[in-house]
Motif scaffolding. Structure first.
Motif: not given
Lengths: 348, 323
Positions: B147-152, B252-253, B270-278, B280-282
């Protein structure tokens, strides 16, 4: 119609500090079977093309298998079996809290057949997931479902609906097409789990599909004759040297283990059902277990062959319908597939 | 489901350092995604991530004997039709274990956590379990897009342990809307499109969006549909939104990420995400975020963390964790 438990009591607990006891929490309230409508004589339709010798006829012990027509999809079998299981259980689909399916030979790869079933059955407030496994998916699904029943009191009903669509195959037996579903109901007194054993350990590598994965991906130049099943490279030497000598005791091990856990002798079971391999192999396995051969209906192989790991639930259903399993019987189920082994003891 | 006596002990990751720029179709923006080398196969990356996890936990491979190893299985394996968990355990030299692989769209780490909590509740002799998600999208996606997600590429693993006092799970809630079962899948290899030469040579053996209408419907509604799941997770943990100190999440995006933060009024700090920028690693995304949560030494013991992820597959889940 019963309201879902979650709405009645949202504050539930999986307390890992307490001593767990999985037995008796839930019983199987209904089993549904959906086999392909068409039948073939495998010795006329399958064996010649596979180069199988007529001398193996009695060793395999299979003379008729259900083979799907062009319209009978894996999801068709799973949905039909699910409807039959729910009907037998007298349960409205909307009462189902969890749907578990399998997806290694489903309509598509890595799709959510469990979600499809929930949608088709009109189950809205639900959690679904798909086990990615072969014959062992039956054991994994049952084990996971019972764990959910143990841990999550908000779950009152779980639908396990599996299908397999490898009809026409010949290993370890003539393979047919079909599905099987069973409904686990919290508090149901019939067919309750007494104990289980699951053996998942390093095994000899026997089959490998060389192309299509990350190491050797498909390209525009890929040569691929037939379907993926036809392209799996089977290491017959490893099978003969490493697996065959230990195969009977290996397949016996989970059942012997679960009997030991339950504190019973293997022959104390009233009935036992094995995944359908060759009829004579199953005879050897029963002998190795020390269970009287009369306690397993080996002749069920004659007109069924092997469908999947859920062979054992198909046979259980058939035996109950024929009166071979009666109330209070202790029943053993032995499931093996893709190198993984499961055994279950259940009380009718 | 309310959970007690189960904590996150350690996390591990293997994320390739090589990156490639992927242009996202919807917005045209460019995203750097991690790209595995030839040797960084899915199972090799999962092995490396698990070894890192064991090192951080002070455990050995032997400590995984007869424990659980669950794999979120949306990504391809080294070879097709292999059981990823067993393959990874073999590489680690782990003998008997409880391991299986499952799919729930492309975003199932909390479902795996739920299943793991259930198994440990049912088997008191089991001390721990790992949730793993290997990802490799070079050959099994359309241009590294879903979709609109870029996969790493990469692998992430998280170790949950009975009785571990820190980062203790308080509740997990999962929910599925089966209508969206047909959004993402690989059309080749099942009954409808058998894995034969023609579709494989034509590049159709890929994980991609199939039902575009459902995908677009989900993209608009998934954050709202997540709200009651979060509410239930908070209720079962007996806390409210005002008690939440930190949110660990994955989206995902970038658009879903922003929609999520806006919808629930969560400030970036207050948000902690994957740190992968834009990128997505599913299923690995939230596990990577868990790893970043464990590294946060500034969070006071006893503070409340909400964990959730926003995917595109009709499944939602949320968990509450007490640091």
């Amino acid at each position: 119609m019963r309201e879902k438990t979650a709405k009645e009591s949202p504050l539930v607990s999986a307390d890992l500090a307490e001593t767990a006891e999985i037995s008796g929490i839930a019983g199987i309230a209904g089993i549904g079977v959906a086999l392909a409508e068409s039948r073939v004589d495998p010795w006329k339709e399958i064996a010649p093309a596979a180069g199988m010798k007529e001398s193996l006829r009695d060793y395999l012990g299979c003379y008729s298998v259900p083979i799907a027509n062009g319209q009978e999809s894996p999801s068709h079998f799973a949905l039909t079996a699910a409807l039959r299981a729910l009907e037998e259980a007298g349960i409205c689909p909307s009462e189902v809290d969890v749907v578990i399916s399998n997806n290694i030979t489903s309509d598509y790869l890595d799709w959510q057949m469990s979600g499809y079933l929930a949608s088709e059955l009109g189950i809205e407030d639900v959690t679904t997931f798909d086990i990615y496994a072969g014959c062992n998916s039956a054991g994994i699904a049952y084990q996971a479902a019972m764990a959910i029943m143990k841990a999550d009191p908000s779950v009152g009903t779980i639908l396990i609906a599996l299908s397999e669509h490898l009809g026409g195959g010949t290993f370890p037996q003539f393979i047919g097409d079909g599905g099987c579903a069973w409904v686990l109901r919290r508090g149901h007194a019939d067919l309750t789990l007494v104990d289980f054993s699951n053996i998942n350990a390093e095994m000899p590598r026997l089959g490998l599909l060389p192309e299509g994965g990350v190491i050797n991906p498909f390209t525009p130049e890929s040569r691929f004759d037939g379907e993926w099943q036809d392209n799996v490279e089977f290491n017959m030497d490893a099978y003969k040297q490493e697996l065959k000598p230990i195969f009977v005791p290996m397949c016996a091990s989970p059942f012997l283990e679960v009997c030991e856990k339950a504190g019973i002798a293997p022959d104390e079971v009233d009935r036992i059902f094995l995944v359908h391999q060759q009829k004579e192999f199953n005879r050897k396995l029963i002998a190795h277990l020390g269970v009287d051969e009369s306690k397993t209906p080996l002749h069920y192989i004659h007109d069924m062959g092997h469908i999947s790991g859920f062979d054992v639930f198909i046979c259980l259903k058939r035996a109950m319908d024929e009166g071979l399993v009666v109330k209070d019987d202790l029943v053993g189920l032995v499931v093996m597939g893709l190198g993984e082994l499961h055994a279950f003891l259940i009380r009718y | 489901m309310r959970v007690s006596n189960l904590g996150i002990r350690a996390a591990g990751r293997c994320v390739p350092t090589t990156t490639r720029t992927v242009c996202r179709p919807g917005t045209g923006d460019e995203v750097a995604v991690s790209v595995a080398s030839r040797d960084q196969t899915p199972f090799a990356m999962a092995e490396q991530a698990t070894r890192e996890l064991l090192h951080r936990a002070g455990l050995t491979e032997g400590d995984l004997e007869r424990q659980y190893y669950l794999v979120c299985n949306e990504g391809p394996g080294d070879y097709l039709f292999q059981l990823a968990g067993r393959m990874i355990l073999d590489r680690l030299g782990v003998g008997r274990a409880y391991s299986y692989n499952f799919t729930q769209g492309g975003n199932s780490p909390l479902m795996a956590t739920y299943l793991l909590a259930c198994h440990l509740a049912a088997q008191p002799e089991i001390a721990r379990g790992i949730v793993a998600a290997p990802q490799h999208w070079e050959y099994h996606s359309v241009g590294r897009l879903l979709g609109d997600a870029a996969l790493g590429d990469g692998a992430a693993v998280v170790l949950f342990e009975r009785g571990w006092p820190r980062h203790a799970l308080q509740s997990i809630v999962t929910r599925t809307d089966g209508r969206f079962h047909d959004v993402v899948y690989n059309e080749v290899g099942g009954w409808r499109v058998p894995m034969t030469e023609e579709p494989c040579r034509a590049g159709r053996c890929v994980y991609r969006v199939h039902n575009t209408a459902h995908y677009e419907e989900l993209a608009k509604s998934t954050v709202d549909l997540l709200a009651p799941v979060i509410d239930q997770a908070l209720e079962e943990a007996r806390v409210g939104w005002s008690d939440v100190d930190q949110v660990v999440f994955d989206a995902a995006t970038p658009q879903l990420r922003q929609d999520f933060l806006d919808r629930f009024r969560i400030p970036e700090e207050r948000a902690i995400d994957s740190g992968m920028g834009g990128a997505w690693m599913c299923s690995a995304g939230l596990l990577l975020a868990f790893g970043r949560l464990l590294e946060r030494t500034d969070l006071r013991p006893g503070s409340t963390v909400l964990a959730t992820s926003v995917g595109i597959d009709g499944n939602w889940a949320a968990a509450v964790i007490r640091v």
